[in-house]
Write a protein that holds these residues in place. Structure first.
Motif, PDB file in Angstrom:
ATOM      1  N   SER A  45      64.319  49.615 -58.028  1.00 43.11           N
ATOM      2  CA  SER A  45      64.952  48.299 -57.789  1.00 43.11           C
ATOM      3  C   SER A  45      66.442  48.305 -58.554  1.00 43.11           C
ATOM      4  O   SER A  45      66.661  48.940 -59.599  1.00 43.11           O
ATOM      5  CB  SER A  45      64.175  47.225 -58.602  1.00 43.11           C
ATOM      6  N   GLN A  98      67.878  42.891 -58.253  1.00 45.04           N
ATOM      7  CA  GLN A  98      66.280  42.717 -58.006  1.00 45.04           C
ATOM      8  C   GLN A  98      65.486  42.376 -59.218  1.00 45.04           C
ATOM      9  O   GLN A  98      64.625  41.471 -59.281  1.00 45.04           O
ATOM     10  CB  GLN A  98      65.816  43.788 -56.850  1.00 45.04           C
ATOM     11  N   PRO A 123      57.694  44.483 -58.881  1.00 42.70           N
ATOM     12  CA  PRO A 123      58.548  45.612 -58.623  1.00 42.70           C
ATOM     13  C   PRO A 123      57.788  47.072 -58.416  1.00 42.70           C
ATOM     14  O   PRO A 123      56.821  47.204 -59.717  1.00 42.70           O
ATOM     15  CB  PRO A 123      59.434  45.630 -60.095  1.00 42.70           C
TER      16      PRO A 123
END
Length: 429
Positions: free
Chosen positions: A203, A207, A197
């Motif tokens: 994000s 996610q 990430p």
């Protein structure tokens, strides 16, 4: 089997330097054909144990472990030194436009070669590396690293919001792509996958939750992200995730803190954050040239040591200003002297070196595999010329002990010190 003779620097299990002024390191294949250190120590002792092994002698040189860079961005190679008011403007004006080009596999492959050339020239033999949100950027990097027989880790960047067109992905597809790349590349030869990430604000919950599920499903992968680098970024993250106790706690809530989880920067921490790092086995990638360049702040070495969590050094190119580990170690020394809430700490030169080699390997979960020249370690090392420039030659000749010698190299050194980089008996540089 092959032996190399020179002054030898390695580290014991407590992180203390072991220096053989006339040393010998013997390397040879293990049962799987991978080159490893078979023996190391004084020339007299080791040569007597291996009388039939041919010896390459490098008089006046130092053999040391290859450097380990815990956090670096290969797609940012071309934006080193780009001016900006701080982290967020720098991302918007330089980073994201540069990274959009990595949708083109030809461009990704070209930059990967330049990037790895620079690492080798500077004596860096392993790095935990950011790619971009494009799967082809991961393929290009791994393909180039595999050809060179390098131990490298990277992964597809996850960023499905608060990102411009060209780098923004979609949560569901990004996780599918990540798992496919894990199956394709993780533990192939000397390669490892990092679930990546970019940082929590870019994000969505979906996610991050999916990234945590992948991390649980593939527990020997790495997790690689950023945290608490810049005060504006910290405020933004707290606004987006008000349920979390702190910015770092966001990642814990999504299952993204464990062994082999590496977070770059970790500047704006309190002791609860430091304890969370320790308790989960997560590690900090300290990036002092980047922190100084972008005005982000200073890593608290005293706080990290007092609580006792893992950390190592990183260049953070392209926010960082140099591929050279000597520049990174010098900047870490500055940060330790100037950036503490208590009186500054003077980090011993050998410990700066350890944090960029065996200590970084420990933080990455690769202790005994890389970053050292003890028996069993993979045979990645550098040959250093302590007379690489007239000034360095004069200064190192005056060194009264190992600490003075290492500090002279750190203060005055750059890529010219690295005469050779040896990767499993393949010479570079």
């Amino acid at each position: 089997m092959q032996a190399y003779r020179a002054s030898l620097l390695r580290f014991d299990s407590a992180g203390q330097p072991v220096h053989d002024e006339d040393g010998l390191v013997v390397v040879g294949p293990d049962a799987n054909g991978r080159q490893r250190v078979q023996d190391a120590g004084t020339y007299a002792a080791v040569a007597a144990r291996h009388p039939q092994v041919p010896v390459t002698h490098w008089p006046g040189r130092i053999i040391a472990p290859g450097f380990v860079d815990m956090h670096i961005h290969y797609p940012q190679t071309d934006i080193i030194g780009a001016p900006a008011d701080g982290l967020l403007p720098w991302l918007e004006n330089y980073t994201f436009p540069a990274e959009t080009r990595f949708a083109d596999p030809v461009h990704a492959a070209e930059v990967a070669e330049v990037f790895l050339d620079e690492l080798m020239r500077n004596g860096v033999t392993t790095s935990l590396t950011f790619a971009t949100s494009h799967p082809q950027s991961v393929d290009a990097f791994f393909e180039a690293a595999q050809r060179r027989r390098l131990r490298m880790m990277t992964g597809k960047v996850l960023q499905d919001r608060h990102s411009p067109d060209g780098v923004r992905d979609k949560a569901e597809q990004s996780l599918i792509d990540s798992e496919q790349l894990i199956r394709k590349w993780h533990n192939v030869d000397r390669l490892g996958y990092a679930i990546t990430p970019r940082f929590a604000p870019t994000s969505t919950d979906a996610q991050l939750r999916g990234a945590g599920e992948l991390a649980a499903k593939y527990p020997d992968t790495w997790i690689h992200s950023h945290v608490a680098e810049n005060r504006d970024e910290v405020r933004w993250a707290r606004e987006l995730f008000p349920q979390a106790r702190s910015y770092l706690d966001i990642y814990a809530g999504f299952g993204l803190m464990r062994e082999r989880a590496v977070y770059a920067h970790c500047i704006h921490f309190d002791d609860d954050d430091r304890r969370l790092m320790r308790e989960t086995g997560s590690a900090a990638a300290v990036s002092p040239t980047s922190n100084l360049f972008l005005g982000s702040g200073f890593f608290d070495f005293e706080g990290a040591d007092r609580i006792g969590y893992r950390y190592g050094l990183a260049s953070d190119v392209g926010g960082g200003t140099s591929f050279s580990p000597f520049t990174t170690m010098m900047a870490a020394y500055y940060a330790g002297r100037e950036g503490q809430t208590k009186p500054g700490v003077s980090i011993p030169p050998s410990q700066l070196w350890w944090r960029h080699t065996a200590g970084a390997a420990r933080a990455l979960g690769l202790e005994g595999v890389i970053g050292n020249l003890q028996p069993g370690c993979e045979a990645d090392f550098v040959v250093i010329d302590p007379k690489a420039t007239p000034l360095i030659a004069r200064k190192t000749a005056l060194a009264a002990n190992l600490e003075e010698l290492l500090f002279a190299l750190i203060v005055l050194g750059d890529d010219r010190l690295i005469e050779r980089t040896v990767i499993s008996q393949a010479l570079a540089g």
